[in-house]
Scaffold this active site. Structure first.
Site, PDB file in Angstrom:
ATOM      1  N   GLN A  52      -4.944  -1.630   9.400  1.00 43.86           N
ATOM      2  CA  GLN A  52      -4.647  -2.977   8.674  1.00 43.86           C
ATOM      3  C   GLN A  52      -5.247  -3.838   9.678  1.00 43.86           C
ATOM      4  O   GLN A  52      -5.221  -4.024  10.717  1.00 43.86           O
ATOM      5  CB  GLN A  52      -3.381  -3.317   8.543  1.00 43.86           C
ATOM      6  CG  GLN A  52      -3.018  -4.516   7.874  1.00 43.86           C
ATOM      7  CD  GLN A  52      -3.546  -4.480   6.324  1.00 43.86           C
ATOM      8  OE1 GLN A  52      -3.423  -3.512   5.586  1.00 43.86           O
ATOM      9  NE2 GLN A  52      -4.145  -5.508   5.884  1.00 43.86           N
ATOM     10  N   ASP A  82     -11.136   2.741   3.429  1.00 49.18           N
ATOM     11  CA  ASP A  82     -11.500   1.339   3.303  1.00 49.18           C
ATOM     12  C   ASP A  82     -12.958   0.918   3.071  1.00 49.18           C
ATOM     13  O   ASP A  82     -13.330   0.129   2.528  1.00 49.18           O
ATOM     14  CB  ASP A  82     -11.168   0.370   4.407  1.00 49.18           C
ATOM     15  CG  ASP A  82      -9.748  -0.476   4.385  1.00 49.18           C
ATOM     16  OD1 ASP A  82      -9.332  -0.455   3.344  1.00 49.18           O
ATOM     17  OD2 ASP A  82      -9.091  -0.474   5.431  1.00 49.18           O
ATOM     18  N   LYS A 141       1.035  -1.220  -0.102  1.00 52.65           N
ATOM     19  CA  LYS A 141       0.145  -0.163   0.070  1.00 52.65           C
ATOM     20  C   LYS A 141       0.826   1.199  -0.050  1.00 52.65           C
ATOM     21  O   LYS A 141       0.627   2.278  -0.645  1.00 52.65           O
ATOM     22  CB  LYS A 141      -0.959   0.027   1.081  1.00 52.65           C
ATOM     23  CG  LYS A 141      -2.126  -1.262   1.026  1.00 52.65           C
ATOM     24  CD  LYS A 141      -2.831  -1.488   2.120  1.00 52.65           C
ATOM     25  CE  LYS A 141      -3.903  -2.346   1.849  1.00 52.65           C
ATOM     26  NZ  LYS A 141      -4.520  -3.075   3.230  1.00 52.65           N
TER      27      LYS A 141
END
Ligand code: NDP
Length: 286
Positions: A98, A121, A54
């Site tokens: 995460q 997200d 990422k």
């Protein structure tokens, strides 16, 4: 029938190039550099790899990134207050925590603490609501968003097609089903209680598989000419494999995503897309 391999790596690269152009243009107009903050709790090797990828993607599209590492023993309170700090920092456009998190931390509380405008997200209940009603205001979760983008950029029509999604998780299956419905697909969602799974899969023009079981489906369950989107990532002795046995689908499916190199790279490209979308919202850019 010749089966087309859908090259997720190449499509993700095209998206990154588009986003990089946009970032450059906006910065040339005087806007600040977009920024994504990624929180990693603990040292799970798979999570470390995902975060590394990422951060690399941020570099490629001109987004500043920040990695915040926290010990696996960090308290929920300390994690929430770090998220709060990032919520209030105007230089931060996107926040990503995460997953998975250590068991003593509530994922729900973490997600609901992230400012929905920075929830790149797309997991916050406000973004889930926007996705469900289709008001276009929220951020689409990256993996299912990537599935739709793969289909569109591969010229695979969804409108009026029989779409079967195997898996109903909040992260992948459910939002994928909602997105396919939004594109006017006729959607069936299967899960671990589904009867006649094989027959249902055989009816699919578009089959999205997200269950997390190595090679669970094979060519026998695929309709001739179907588009097969394999979301699964399973670590086996033979390396990373999907939920679909790709080899057995060759010559039957019309198109199929490989694992690795299919949905995975798209997930990260869509994260970049959401980060840019968050940046636009926060900078009031139309
Ligand atoms: P979850 O474990 O949260 O959900 C799995 C789903 O599969 C559940 O809905 C479950 O049903 C269903 N399921 C399990 N076994 C069966 C079965 N035998 N028949 C039918 N349905 C079944 O997984 P995720 O959705 O988070 O992830 C799915 C896969 O996608 C994993 O391999 C994961 O690694 C991968 N993934 C890949 C990403 C990428 O970027 N490519 C990103 C995210 C995930 P029930 O609800 O009834 O339990």
């Amino acid at each position: 029938m010749e089966t087309k391999i859908i090259d997720g790596k190449q499509i993700a690269k095209e998206i990154r190039i588009e986003l990089k152009k946009e970032t450059k243009r906006l910065m040339a107009e005087g806007y600040p550099q977009p920024k994504l903050s990624v929180i990693l709790v603990g040292n799970d090797p798979a999570s470390e790899t995902y975060v590394r990828n990422k951060i690399k993607a941020c570099e490629k599209v001109g987004v500043e990134s920040e990695q915040i590492l926290m010990d696996a023993s960090v308290s929920e309170e300390a994690l929430l207050s770090e998220i709060q700090r990032l919520n209030e920092d105007p230089s931060v456009n996107g926040i990503l925590v995460q997953l998975p998190l250590p068991k003593h931390i509530s994922v729900d509380r973490v997600i609901e603490t992230i400012d929905p405008k920075k929830d790149v997200d797309g997991f916050h209940i406000q973004n889930v609501g926007s996705l469900t009603v289709g008001d276009g205001k929220g951020y689409v979760p990256c993996t299912p968003g990537g599935v739709i983008e793969l289909l569109k950029r591969s010229d695979i029509p969804i409108d009026g097609k029989q779409c079967v999604v195997v898996g109903r998780s909040n992260l992948v299956g459910k939002p994928a089903a909602i997105l396919l419905l939004r594109e006017n697909g006729t959607v069936t969602v299967c899960h671990s209680h589904t009867k006649n799974l094989k027959e249902i899969c055989q009816s699919a023009d578009i089959l999205v598989v997200a269950i997390g079981k190595a090679h669970f489906l094979s060519g026998e369950e695929i309709k001739e000419g179907a588009a097969v989107i394999d979301v699964g990532i399973n670590r086996t002795e033979a390396g990373l494999v999907g939920d679909v046995d790709t080899e057995s689908c060759m010559g039957i499916a019309g198109a199929i995503t490989p694992v690795p190199g299919g949905v995975g790279p798209m997930t990260i490209a869509m994260l970049m897309k959401n980060t840019l979308a968050a940046y636009r919202v926060q900078n009031h850019i139309q």
